[in-house]
Design an enzyme around this catalytic site. Sequence first.
Site, mmCIF file in Angstrom:
data_model
loop_
_atom_site.group_PDB
_atom_site.id
_atom_site.type_symbol
_atom_site.label_atom_id
_atom_site.label_comp_id
_atom_site.label_asym_id
_atom_site.label_seq_id
_atom_site.Cartn_x
_atom_site.Cartn_y
_atom_site.Cartn_z
ATOM 1 N N ASP A 144 -8.982 -31.150 -27.985
ATOM 2 C CA ASP A 144 -9.990 -30.097 -28.101
ATOM 3 C C ASP A 144 -9.509 -29.116 -29.170
ATOM 4 O O ASP A 144 -8.649 -28.272 -28.907
ATOM 5 C CB ASP A 144 -10.172 -29.404 -26.743
ATOM 6 C CG ASP A 144 -11.226 -28.295 -26.809
ATOM 7 O OD1 ASP A 144 -11.602 -27.885 -27.926
ATOM 8 O OD2 ASP A 144 -11.661 -27.830 -25.735
ATOM 9 N N LYS B 110 -17.288 -23.986 -32.895
ATOM 10 C CA LYS B 110 -16.992 -22.638 -33.376
ATOM 11 C C LYS B 110 -17.132 -22.507 -34.906
ATOM 12 O O LYS B 110 -18.238 -22.395 -35.404
ATOM 13 C CB LYS B 110 -15.621 -22.204 -32.867
ATOM 14 C CG LYS B 110 -15.654 -22.008 -31.334
ATOM 15 C CD LYS B 110 -14.583 -21.130 -30.780
ATOM 16 C CE LYS B 110 -14.918 -20.711 -29.358
ATOM 17 N NZ LYS B 110 -14.076 -21.274 -28.320
ATOM 18 N N PHE C 127 -8.694 -24.394 -21.192
ATOM 19 C CA PHE C 127 -10.043 -23.852 -21.347
ATOM 20 C C PHE C 127 -10.852 -24.809 -22.215
ATOM 21 O O PHE C 127 -10.542 -25.008 -23.387
ATOM 22 C CB PHE C 127 -10.061 -22.448 -21.977
ATOM 23 C CG PHE C 127 -11.480 -21.919 -22.060
ATOM 24 C CD1 PHE C 127 -12.052 -21.267 -20.975
ATOM 25 C CD2 PHE C 127 -12.258 -22.125 -23.190
ATOM 26 C CE1 PHE C 127 -13.375 -20.828 -21.026
ATOM 27 C CE2 PHE C 127 -13.580 -21.689 -23.246
ATOM 28 C CZ PHE C 127 -14.142 -21.033 -22.163
HETATM 29 C C1 LIG Z 1 -14.589 -21.832 -27.075
HETATM 30 C C2 LIG Z 1 -13.970 -23.090 -26.608
HETATM 31 C C3 LIG Z 1 -14.739 -24.084 -25.968
HETATM 32 C C4 LIG Z 1 -16.189 -23.892 -25.581
HETATM 33 O O1 LIG Z 1 -17.032 -23.630 -26.651
HETATM 34 P P1 LIG Z 1 -18.488 -22.995 -26.380
HETATM 35 O O2 LIG Z 1 -19.156 -23.063 -27.712
HETATM 36 O O3 LIG Z 1 -18.265 -21.601 -25.884
HETATM 37 O O4 LIG Z 1 -19.148 -23.852 -25.351
HETATM 38 C C5 LIG Z 1 -14.099 -25.260 -25.633
HETATM 39 N N1 LIG Z 1 -12.793 -25.455 -25.892
HETATM 40 C C6 LIG Z 1 -12.032 -24.524 -26.499
HETATM 41 C C7 LIG Z 1 -10.597 -24.819 -26.778
HETATM 42 C C8 LIG Z 1 -12.591 -23.308 -26.856
HETATM 43 O O5 LIG Z 1 -11.823 -22.362 -27.418
#
Ligand SMILES: *Cc1c(COP(=O)(O)O)cnc(C)c1O
Length: 406
Positions: A233, A262, A148
């Site tokens: 990520d 985040k 994700f």
């Molecule tokens: C939440 C998340 C994203 C995307 O972040 P947004 O601010 O919603 O675009 C990307 N990678 C990971 C691992 C995430 O948990």
Amino acid sequence: MNDIALHRSPTADLIALEALYGAKNYKPLDVVLTRGQGVHVWDVEGNRYLDCLSAYSAVNQGHCHPKILEAMVAQAGRLTLTSRAFRNDQLAPFYEELCALTGSHKVLPMNSGAEAVESAIKVARKWGYEVKGVPEGQAEIIVAADNFHGRTVAIVGFSTDPQSRGGFGPFAPGFKVVPYGDAAALEAAIGPNTVAFLVEPIQGEAGVIIPPAGYLKRARELCTEHDVILILDEIQTGLGRTGKLLAEEHEGVEADLTLIGKALSGGFYPVSAVLSNSEVMSVLHPGEHGSTFGGNPLACAVARAALRVLVEEGMIENAARVGDRLQASLASIRADSVKDVRGRGLMLAVELHAEAGGARRVCEALQARGLLAKETHEHTIRIAPPLILTDAQADWIAEQFAAVLR
Ligand SMILES: *Cc1c(COP(=O)(O)O)cnc(C)c1O
């Protein structure tokens, strides 16, 4: 005049209004929140809940942290947005403090997590053409199954989740999917045109999936050996969630590009960043990439405060300690419905057996007991409270799970 609508609860009214006008791209629990403080949130009926989602780990510092609030209010009354056409006095100290904290050399500021991912893909491709010498248009990026990374068209194009990608094509080419946690599959997939491997240190949305020990280390070795950029990520795993500042520290690896978002703002504002540990970022020149809001003074001031409290208030160490305690308590619950309890720090999950009736029902039962959690997929409940959780609160969470699961 005695319309039944006049007698409905504020919760029902707001849910009905939302359904009337809103796109139905979410199926939230039927709780309407109006206030938050620390680990707690309150609904419009006045009920208090312990938040075990933390806005998907964007609220690691706890709701409405007073020091982040103070920084936000002060900056909002001074200067909010200049665009990058001009300079602002918050950007340089934000860069300096973020690099010092993470051991990075260069920062690219963006807003959402997906934008940070998109930016890393652009940078990695450009590096592939200009530095590695990949033929124009041939750059390949390897990603993991069940990833994700966000919701843009390019990103969902390399998702393996039919719900995320179905109906949204055609997609961008240049991505190859390998099984997660399988270093041999990664090695086999690397070719002369591979520019990057993009991976989550722990897969959050997939259900808190922890790869086999040594996986990230081996991935790092393979990337170095084959001149491939390792992109981690850490948008969900980063900033203390797993009990370390970055989850990569658990295996002692350093990515070439690290993505954070985040909790970078403590939940006040969308702030994300691409951190670069190598020459990779130097391929970007003026005019080649940008964002109207990226690096704005309000975002920088909020992020500086969010990083400061994370460190000064010992939240990372607390996540490690209280996370271990909570995981041990959850693991000791003797219930037939529980298949697995796993996690690292305060990034935890309880997975139920398929025949147990679904995680959504458990979340609804927990809600009735004053605990908010969200199922991920059918059978897994993620537990990710703010990192300021106390021992007593951790024990209380475990008690609620025990009561509901038994
Ligand atoms: C939440 C998340 C994203 C995307 O972040 P947004 O601010 O919603 O675009 C990307 N990678 C990971 C691992 C995430 O948990």
